[in-house]
Design a protein around this motif. Structure first.
Motif, mmCIF file in Angstrom:
data_model
loop_
_atom_site.group_PDB
_atom_site.id
_atom_site.type_symbol
_atom_site.label_atom_id
_atom_site.label_comp_id
_atom_site.label_asym_id
_atom_site.label_seq_id
_atom_site.Cartn_x
_atom_site.Cartn_y
_atom_site.Cartn_z
ATOM 1 N N VAL A 6 0.855 -1.176 0.000
ATOM 2 C CA VAL A 6 0.000 0.000 0.000
ATOM 3 C C VAL A 6 0.899 1.237 0.000
ATOM 4 C CG1 VAL A 6 -1.766 1.286 1.276
ATOM 5 C CG2 VAL A 6 -1.845 -1.223 1.215
ATOM 6 N N CYS A 34 -2.381 4.651 -3.910
ATOM 7 C CA CYS A 34 -3.634 5.090 -3.292
ATOM 8 C C CYS A 34 -3.620 6.605 -3.124
ATOM 9 C CB CYS A 34 -3.802 4.459 -1.903
ATOM 10 S SG CYS A 34 -3.914 2.666 -1.907
ATOM 11 N N ASP A 61 -5.830 3.924 -6.885
ATOM 12 C CA ASP A 61 -6.940 3.480 -6.048
ATOM 13 C C ASP A 61 -7.385 4.675 -5.212
ATOM 14 O OD1 ASP A 61 -6.913 0.789 -6.850
ATOM 15 O OD2 ASP A 61 -5.362 0.293 -5.377
ATOM 16 N N VAL A 63 -9.214 6.198 -2.198
ATOM 17 C CA VAL A 63 -9.605 5.765 -0.859
ATOM 18 C C VAL A 63 -10.445 6.875 -0.240
ATOM 19 C CG1 VAL A 63 -8.745 5.163 1.436
ATOM 20 C CG2 VAL A 63 -7.528 4.364 -0.609
ATOM 21 N N MET A 87 -5.128 7.992 6.545
ATOM 22 C CA MET A 87 -5.520 6.738 5.892
ATOM 23 C C MET A 87 -4.310 5.833 5.652
ATOM 24 S SD MET A 87 -8.706 6.866 6.004
ATOM 25 C CE MET A 87 -8.986 5.297 5.186
ATOM 26 N N ALA A 88 -3.152 6.419 5.374
ATOM 27 C CA ALA A 88 -1.934 5.610 5.221
ATOM 28 C C ALA A 88 -1.636 4.878 6.524
ATOM 29 C CB ALA A 88 -0.762 6.500 4.818
ATOM 30 N N ARG A 89 -1.815 5.569 7.620
ATOM 31 C CA ARG A 89 -1.598 4.948 8.934
ATOM 32 C C ARG A 89 -2.626 3.855 9.188
ATOM 33 N NH1 ARG A 89 -3.695 6.283 13.777
ATOM 34 N NH2 ARG A 89 -2.543 5.633 15.598
ATOM 35 N N LYS A 90 -3.891 4.154 8.919
ATOM 36 C CA LYS A 90 -4.954 3.175 9.158
ATOM 37 C C LYS A 90 -4.808 1.928 8.281
ATOM 38 C CE LYS A 90 -8.429 6.544 10.630
ATOM 39 N NZ LYS A 90 -9.599 7.326 10.190
ATOM 40 N N MET A 91 -4.267 2.114 7.075
ATOM 41 C CA MET A 91 -4.146 0.988 6.147
ATOM 42 C C MET A 91 -2.744 0.375 6.145
ATOM 43 S SD MET A 91 -6.467 2.437 2.975
ATOM 44 C CE MET A 91 -6.196 0.971 1.975
ATOM 45 N N ASN A 92 -1.934 0.747 7.151
ATOM 46 C CA ASN A 92 -0.572 0.216 7.271
ATOM 47 C C ASN A 92 0.225 0.349 5.981
ATOM 48 O OD1 ASN A 92 -0.882 -0.660 10.015
ATOM 49 N ND2 ASN A 92 -2.125 -2.341 9.227
ATOM 50 N N ALA A 93 0.206 1.540 5.431
ATOM 51 C CA ALA A 93 0.918 1.794 4.181
ATOM 52 C C ALA A 93 2.405 1.521 4.345
ATOM 53 C CB ALA A 93 0.699 3.233 3.731
#
Length: 162
Positions: A6, A34, A61, A63, A87-93
């Motif tokens: 990600v 993303c 993508d 988000v 969102m990068a943090r939440k999705m473990n980018a």
């Protein structure tokens, strides 16, 4: 099925790469990127540098951002940066592509690895995707995109161009 990392991008790197017609290096390096809806909106709002409709690029993508988990910490950022980092943090980018110093500092504070447009160009040069790092930066500067000259000089040396 292969796990695709990600990777998130903020607005400024998309504008900078669009200024020289080289958005194509992003899918070469990362396969998929993303972007939060705020970044799509910022790019669509227009300006002196046109960015293609991100929703039409097959390697993007979009988000949809949720309510930020760290609103106080992220208040100093604009909406695109805030939502991108949240969102990068939440999705473990694996990484976030961002140029602004405060955004980069915040990403590092949140434990998200960072790369900027210049790092993207340096990697693209090392893979033969662009012929000259220095020329790409000069072309961006001709479109009003600026980077610290000391950093550009250092990265030009790393690229074997100085």
């Amino acid at each position: 099925m292969v796990d695709v990392p990600v990777i998130f991008s903020d607005t400024t790197p998309l504008i900078a790469l669009s200024s020289i017609g080289r958005l194509d290096v992003l899918p070469m390096l990362f396969h998929r990127v993303c972007v939060v809806d705020a970044v799509v909106d910022e790019c669509a709002a227009g300006g002196r540098i046109a960015v293609p409709d991100l929703t039409r690029l097959p390697w993007i993508d979009v988000v949809h951002a949720t309510e930020p988990c760290l609103p106080g910490l992220l208040l100093s950022l604009d909406r695109g940066e805030r939502d991108t980092l949240d969102m990068a943090r939440k999705m473990n980018a694996e990484r976030v592509i961002i140029d602004e110093r405060i955004g980069r500092d915040m990403a590092e504070l949140l434990g998200i690895p960072v790369v900027g447009t210049l790092g993207i160009l340096l990697k693209a040069k090392s893979l033969g995707a662009i012929s000259s790092f220095s020329q790409a930066v000069a072309d961006m500067m001709a479109h009003g995109i600026y980077y610290h000259s000391g950093l550009v000089d250092e990265l030009s040396r790393r690229a074997g161009e100085k």
